[in-house]
Design a protein around this motif. Structure first.
Motif, PDB file in Angstrom:
ATOM      1  N   LEU A 205      14.411  -0.512  30.161  1.00 24.90           N
ATOM      2  CA  LEU A 205      13.428   0.538  30.434  1.00 24.90           C
ATOM      3  C   LEU A 205      14.007   1.925  30.161  1.00 24.90           C
ATOM      4  CD1 LEU A 205      11.892  -0.807  33.769  1.00 24.90           C
ATOM      5  CD2 LEU A 205      10.806  -0.818  31.520  1.00 24.90           C
ATOM      6  N   ALA A 206      15.266   2.104  30.489  1.00 23.66           N
ATOM      7  CA  ALA A 206      15.883   3.428  30.348  1.00 23.66           C
ATOM      8  C   ALA A 206      16.169   3.786  28.894  1.00 23.66           C
ATOM      9  CB  ALA A 206      17.176   3.492  31.162  1.00 23.66           C
ATOM     10  N   VAL A 215      10.884   4.239  28.815  1.00 19.79           N
ATOM     11  CA  VAL A 215       9.967   4.896  29.747  1.00 19.79           C
ATOM     12  C   VAL A 215      10.525   6.252  30.188  1.00 19.79           C
ATOM     13  CG1 VAL A 215       9.140   2.655  30.549  1.00 19.79           C
ATOM     14  CG2 VAL A 215      10.945   3.827  31.833  1.00 19.79           C
ATOM     15  N   ASP A 216       9.683   7.001  30.873  1.00 24.13           N
ATOM     16  CA  ASP A 216      10.095   8.308  31.391  1.00 24.13           C
ATOM     17  C   ASP A 216      10.606   8.225  32.824  1.00 24.13           C
ATOM     18  OD1 ASP A 216       9.199   9.738  29.029  1.00 24.13           O
ATOM     19  OD2 ASP A 216       7.165   9.326  29.727  1.00 24.13           O
ATOM     20  N   LYS A 217      10.143   7.193  33.546  1.00 24.51           N
ATOM     21  CA  LYS A 217      10.558   7.053  34.948  1.00 24.51           C
ATOM     22  C   LYS A 217      10.512   5.581  35.326  1.00 24.51           C
ATOM     23  CE  LYS A 217      10.016   9.369  39.391  1.00 24.51           C
ATOM     24  NZ  LYS A 217       9.371  10.514  40.059  1.00 24.51           N
ATOM     25  N   GLN A 236      18.999  10.014  32.373  1.00 25.36           N
ATOM     26  CA  GLN A 236      18.433   9.468  31.142  1.00 25.36           C
ATOM     27  C   GLN A 236      16.935   9.268  31.332  1.00 25.36           C
ATOM     28  OE1 GLN A 236      20.401   8.773  28.450  1.00 25.36           O
ATOM     29  NE2 GLN A 236      18.698   8.108  27.148  1.00 25.36           N
ATOM     30  N   VAL A 237      16.565   8.805  32.518  1.00 23.83           N
ATOM     31  CA  VAL A 237      15.173   8.676  32.946  1.00 23.83           C
ATOM     32  C   VAL A 237      15.087   9.140  34.389  1.00 23.83           C
ATOM     33  CG1 VAL A 237      14.586   6.742  31.427  1.00 23.83           C
ATOM     34  CG2 VAL A 237      15.538   6.290  33.689  1.00 23.83           C
ATOM     35  N   GLY A 238      13.880   9.359  34.862  1.00 23.78           N
ATOM     36  CA  GLY A 238      13.683   9.633  36.278  1.00 23.78           C
ATOM     37  C   GLY A 238      13.650   8.329  37.053  1.00 23.78           C
ATOM     38  N   ILE A 239      13.949   8.390  38.344  1.00 25.30           N
ATOM     39  CA  ILE A 239      13.804   7.232  39.223  1.00 25.30           C
ATOM     40  C   ILE A 239      13.098   7.686  40.499  1.00 25.30           C
ATOM     41  CG2 ILE A 239      15.859   6.080  38.326  1.00 25.30           C
ATOM     42  CD1 ILE A 239      17.322   6.929  40.900  1.00 25.30           C
ATOM     43  N   ASP A 240      12.530   6.716  41.208  1.00 28.03           N
ATOM     44  CA  ASP A 240      11.863   7.066  42.452  1.00 28.03           C
ATOM     45  C   ASP A 240      12.860   7.273  43.580  1.00 28.03           C
ATOM     46  OD1 ASP A 240      12.512   4.381  42.344  1.00 28.03           O
ATOM     47  OD2 ASP A 240      10.703   3.676  43.342  1.00 28.03           O
TER      48      ASP A 240
END
Length: 439
Positions: A205-206, A215-217, A236-240
Motif C-alpha cells: 500500500l505504501a 495509496v495516500d493513507k 511515505q504515506v499517512g497513517i491513522d
C-alpha cells in the motif's frame, strides 16, 4: 499486587495500597513495536516489496499465510466475487450488515467539515479548502478472527469524505476467505481487494506494486508486524494511528448486574491475550460479585482460553475510595473504551478528559459500538486518547489555506511582513513583500 482465587486469575488492586501507583503503571505498560527482532524483520520485508513488487508480495504471502499462489491474480478478488458474497448471505446476516452500514454512514455524515472563507474590509479573502484524499488503503485483520465490522468502520468514513478509490488488504491464512468480510467490502464500496496481510501488505500500500495501487493513507488495526510497518512507512504515506491491543475500562457504582459487567470485560478480553479489561468501583462487595460472575461465565465462552489468558496477564479489578478517585483513574488510564455504568453518567461526562469512546449508562454495552451504534470503533489505544481521536471523516481529508490579497491588503500586510522578515534577516522575504507596498 495480589492474585485472586484460582477460579479466575485477575489482578486485584486498591488505591489505598502503598504500591498502587507502581502496580497500576506496570499493569498499563505496553509497547507493541519496540522489539528489535520485529523491527529488523519488518525492515527486510518492506525492502523486498519495495524492490521486487508483486514477486515479493506473492512469495511473502506464501511464506507467512501458507497460501498456495504463484501470481497476484490469485490474491486479487474482483467485484463479482464481492457481490456474490453479499448475495450469498443469509437474510439475517445481510440485514444486520446493512443496518450497521447505514448507521455508520449516517453518523459519519455528521462529521463532514466544509470549506470556508471570509472577506476583510480591504477586499482580502482568507479561508480554508477541504479536499478528500485521492486513494486510501484499509487494513482488515484476518488472523485470529474475521472482522467485517472493521471493513465498514474504515471504508465508509472514506466514502463519506469523498475518497475516489479505496484499496483493501486482508490476510487469509491457509487460503480461508471469510464471505462476511467480502460482503462488507461490497456494501462499503471498496474498489480493490487483495488477500495479503502483515508487513508485506502495508509495504504494498505504501510503495505500490504492479498490481496494488499506491495509496495516500493507510488505516486500520493489525498485529505487531502491521503496527511496526505502519510506523516505518509513515512519511511515505499517512497513517491513522499505531494501534495496540483492545482495552476497556468500566466504572461501576455497584448497582449494575455483575454478570453484565463480567461479559463487558470479556468482550474485550476475548480479542487476544494482550487485550486489557479493567473494572473500577468504590464498592468492594460489588467487585467480589463481578469476580464471581466472571469465574462462572468464563467457561461458557467460545474463546475462553484467550479471555482467560488476557484477564490473567492484563486484567484488573480496582477498588477506589469514591467517584472522584474513579474519574482520576479514567483520565490517568485514558482508555480506548470507557463504560460509565452509573446512575447518572451525564454528571461524570464533563470530568472525562481522555477516552476514545464513552459508553453512557448501564444499558450501553461497548459491544454495540463495535458493530452498529454508528461511531467509529477504530480508536486510540495504550493511553494515546490523551492526544488522539477516533477514526473519522476528517482522517480522509486534508485542508489547504486560502489567501487572496487585494492590492490594498497586500500593501497593508506587506509593511508588517517587511518588518518581521528583516528582523529575521530574510531579505528576499522582505523585498518580495515590499514590492507590493503602495506609496
Amino acid at each position: 499486587m495480589t492474585q485472586s482465587a484460582p477460579e479466575i486469575a485477575v489482578t486485584r488492586l486498591s488505591t489505598r495500597d502503598a504500591d498502587f501507583d507502581a502496580c497500576l503503571s506496570s499493569l498499563l505498560a505496553w509497547e507493541g513495536v519496540s522489539d528489535h527482532r520485529v523491527q529488523q524483520s519488518v525492515a527486510e520485508i518492506l525492502a523486498q516489496v519495495k524492490a521486487k513488487g508483486d514477486e515479493a508480495l506473492v512469495a511473502l504471502t506464501r511464506r507467512f499465510d501458507r497460501v498456495d499462489a504463484t501470481t497476484m491474480a490469485e490474491l486479487t478478488i474482483g467485484p463479482e466475487r464481492l457481490q456474490a458474497a453479499f448475495d450469498g448471505l443469509g437474510d439475517e446476516q445481510r440485514q444486520a450488515l446493512t443496518v450497521a452500514a447505514e448507521r455508520v454512514r449516517h453518523y459519519h455524515e455528521q462529521q463532514k467539515p466544509t470549506s470556508w472563507q471570509y472577506t476583510e474590509a480591504d477586499g482580502t479573502v482568507l479561508g480554508q479548502k477541504v479536499t478528500p484524499l485521492d486513494r486510501a488503503g484499509i487494513y482488515v485483520p484476518g488472523g485470529k478472527a474475521a472482522y467485517p465490522s472493521s471493513v465498514l468502520m474504515n471504508a465508509l468514513p472514506a466514502h463519506v469524505a469523498g475518497v475516489r478509490e479505496i484499496v483493501m488488504v486482508v490476510p487469509t491464512p491457509d487460503g480461508v476467505v471469510n464471505d462476511l468480510v467480502l460482503a462488507a467490502a461490497h456494501l462499503a464500496g471498496v474498489d480493490h481487494v487483495f488477500t495479503v496481510g502483515g508487513a508485506q501488505a502495508v509495504a504494498a500500500l505504501a510503495y505500490g506494486t504492479e498490481s496494488v495501487p499506491r495509496v495516500d493513507k493507510i488505516v486500520g488495526p493489525g498485529n505487531i508486524f502491521v503496527a511496526t510497518a505502519k510506523r516505518a512507512v509513515f512519511g511515505q504515506v499517512g497513517i491513522d494511528m499505531i494501534a495496540g491491543p483492545s482495552e476497556i475500562l468500566v466504572v461501576s457504582d455497584g448497582h449494575t448486574d455483575p454478570e453484565w459487567l463480567a461479559m463487558d470485560l470479556f468482550s474485550q478480553a476475548e480479542h487476544d491475550e494482550d487485550a486489557q479489561a479493567i473494572l473500577v468501583s468504590w464498592d468492594e462487595a460489588h467487585l467480589d460479585a463481578v469476580q464471581d460472575a466472571m469465574a462462572s461465565l468464563l467457561p461458557s465462552l467460545e474463546r475462553e482460553p484467550i479471555a482467560r489468558a488476557s484477564m490473567a496477564a492484563r486484567g484488573a479489578l480496582i477498588a477506589c475510595r469514591d467517584v472522584g478517585e474513579a474519574v482520576e483513574l479514567i483520565n490517568r488510564i485514558a482508555p480506548e473504551h470507557l463504560e460509565l455504568s452509573v446512575a447518572d453518567p451525564e454528571a461524570l461526562l464533563p470530568q472525562v478528559r481522555h477516552a476514545g469512546a464513552v459508553f453512557m449508562g448501564r444499558y450501553t454495552a461497548e459491544a454495540l459500538g463495535d458493530y452498529c451504534a454508528g461511531p467509529n470503533h477504530v480508536l486510540p489505544t495504550s493511553g494515546t486518547a490523551r492526544f488522539s481521536s477516533p477514526l473519522g471523516v476528517y482522517d480522509f481529508q486534508k485542508r489547504s489555506s486560502i489567501i487572496h490579497c487585494s492590492a490594498e491588503g497586500a500593501s497593508t500586510l506587506g509593511r508588517t511582513a517587511s518588518v518581521l522578515a528583516r528582523g529575521e534577516s530574510l531579505t528576499a522575504h522582505a523585498r518580495s513583500a515590499e514590492y507590493r507596498i503602495r506609496d
